[in-house]
Design a protein around this motif. Structure first.
Motif, mmCIF file in Angstrom:
data_model
loop_
_atom_site.group_PDB
_atom_site.id
_atom_site.type_symbol
_atom_site.label_atom_id
_atom_site.label_comp_id
_atom_site.label_asym_id
_atom_site.label_seq_id
_atom_site.Cartn_x
_atom_site.Cartn_y
_atom_site.Cartn_z
ATOM 1 N N ASP A 1 0.839 -1.203 0.000
ATOM 2 C CA ASP A 1 0.000 0.000 0.000
ATOM 3 C C ASP A 1 0.875 1.254 0.000
ATOM 4 O OD1 ASP A 1 0.936 0.186 2.584
ATOM 5 O OD2 ASP A 1 -1.001 -0.100 3.546
ATOM 6 N N PRO B 1 -13.853 -7.217 -3.384
ATOM 7 C CA PRO B 1 -13.411 -5.969 -4.028
ATOM 8 C C PRO B 1 -11.916 -5.950 -4.370
ATOM 9 C CG PRO B 1 -14.851 -5.473 -2.181
ATOM 10 C CD PRO B 1 -14.609 -6.949 -2.156
ATOM 11 N N ALA C 1 -10.277 -5.875 -8.186
ATOM 12 C CA ALA C 1 -9.351 -4.813 -8.592
ATOM 13 C C ALA C 1 -8.028 -5.393 -9.109
ATOM 14 C CB ALA C 1 -9.084 -3.885 -7.414
ATOM 15 N N ARG D 1 -3.351 -0.466 -8.383
ATOM 16 C CA ARG D 1 -4.808 -0.628 -8.474
ATOM 17 C C ARG D 1 -5.471 0.072 -7.301
ATOM 18 N NH1 ARG D 1 -6.526 -4.226 -12.574
ATOM 19 N NH2 ARG D 1 -4.804 -4.126 -14.021
ATOM 20 N N ARG D 2 -6.574 0.739 -7.593
ATOM 21 C CA ARG D 2 -7.343 1.457 -6.588
ATOM 22 C C ARG D 2 -8.527 0.581 -6.187
ATOM 23 N NH1 ARG D 2 -7.838 6.839 -8.582
ATOM 24 N NH2 ARG D 2 -5.892 7.131 -7.483
ATOM 25 N N VAL D 3 -8.720 0.442 -4.880
ATOM 26 C CA VAL D 3 -9.778 -0.412 -4.353
ATOM 27 C C VAL D 3 -10.696 0.428 -3.479
ATOM 28 C CG1 VAL D 3 -10.285 -2.495 -3.031
ATOM 29 C CG2 VAL D 3 -8.154 -2.332 -4.306
ATOM 30 N N ASN D 4 -11.987 0.310 -3.724
ATOM 31 C CA ASN D 4 -12.968 0.980 -2.876
ATOM 32 C C ASN D 4 -13.370 0.029 -1.766
ATOM 33 O OD1 ASN D 4 -13.161 3.434 -4.274
ATOM 34 N ND2 ASN D 4 -14.460 2.462 -5.816
ATOM 35 N N GLY E 1 -12.864 3.270 2.980
ATOM 36 C CA GLY E 1 -12.434 4.321 2.066
ATOM 37 C C GLY E 1 -11.620 3.745 0.920
ATOM 38 N N GLU E 2 -11.164 4.615 0.070
ATOM 39 C CA GLU E 2 -10.401 4.197 -1.105
ATOM 40 C C GLU E 2 -8.938 3.975 -0.725
ATOM 41 O OE1 GLU E 2 -9.620 6.793 -4.742
ATOM 42 O OE2 GLU E 2 -11.514 5.758 -5.176
ATOM 43 N N LYS E 3 -8.345 2.920 -1.303
ATOM 44 C CA LYS E 3 -6.953 2.595 -1.000
ATOM 45 C C LYS E 3 -6.273 2.125 -2.277
ATOM 46 C CE LYS E 3 -4.401 0.546 2.695
ATOM 47 N NZ LYS E 3 -4.452 -0.089 3.977
ATOM 48 N N GLU E 4 -4.987 2.469 -2.417
ATOM 49 C CA GLU E 4 -4.219 2.038 -3.589
ATOM 50 C C GLU E 4 -3.239 0.951 -3.195
ATOM 51 O OE1 GLU E 4 -2.294 5.296 -5.512
ATOM 52 O OE2 GLU E 4 -4.136 5.938 -6.512
#
Length: 159
Positions: free
Chosen positions: A98, A126, A130, A140-143, A147-150
């Motif tokens: 991350d 999810p 992703a 990759r961005r994961v919702n 919250g949103e995390k890359e």
């Protein structure tokens, strides 16, 4: 087994089959024996063995029906024969990092065999959605609910 059904590893399918065989061959006959013994004791309205046995038998029958339907719908996929090993597909073991450089290793498996404690995430989770098709170095961005995390893909391995 459906050619387009949800994927499952051969080991996961074997575990479902083992559960089905155990219920059908061991647990259900034992409960049937208890219920038949309890039914011979007379008044069934206040007979705990009889009432509990009938309830347990219904639970077993429901689970057997569910397992039979599920095994018929699933599509076994062996990750060891994956052709494109440079990308994340079903059965891949992926090391991701991350934004804070915290590394995490997860394996993408069927939804019926997911286990968060063993870092096995379901194919429709999810994070798994992703990561599908990602190569080493992809971000990759994961919702997530929090919250949103890359996540960056660091390594991909197949059995």
């Amino acid at each position: 087994m459906k050619p387009n059904g949800p994927p499952i590893t051969p080991a996961g399918l074997a575990a479902l089959r083992a559960r089905y065989d155990h219920l059908l061959g061991t647990e259900r006959p034992a409960i049937v024996e208890i219920v038949s013994w309890a039914a011979g004791n007379g008044d069934r309205s206040e007979n705990g063995d009889y009432l509990y046995g009938r309830k347990r038998m219904r639970e077993i029958d429901r689970e057997l029906a569910f397992l039979a339907r599920r095994m018929k719908a699933l599509r076994p996929v062996d990750p060891a024969v994956q052709q494109d090993r440079g990308r994340v597909w079903f059965g891949a073991t992926v090391t991701i990092a991350d934004e804070d450089d915290n590394h995490r290793t997860v394996t993408l498996v069927g939804d019926d065999e997911q286990d968060a404690g063993a870092a096995r995430i379901g194919w429709s989770a999810p994070l798994a959605r992703a990561l599908r098709g990602a190569a080493v170095g992809d971000v990759r961005r994961v919702n997530l609910p929090s919250g949103e995390k890359e996540w960056e893909v660091m390594e991909i391995a197949y059995p």
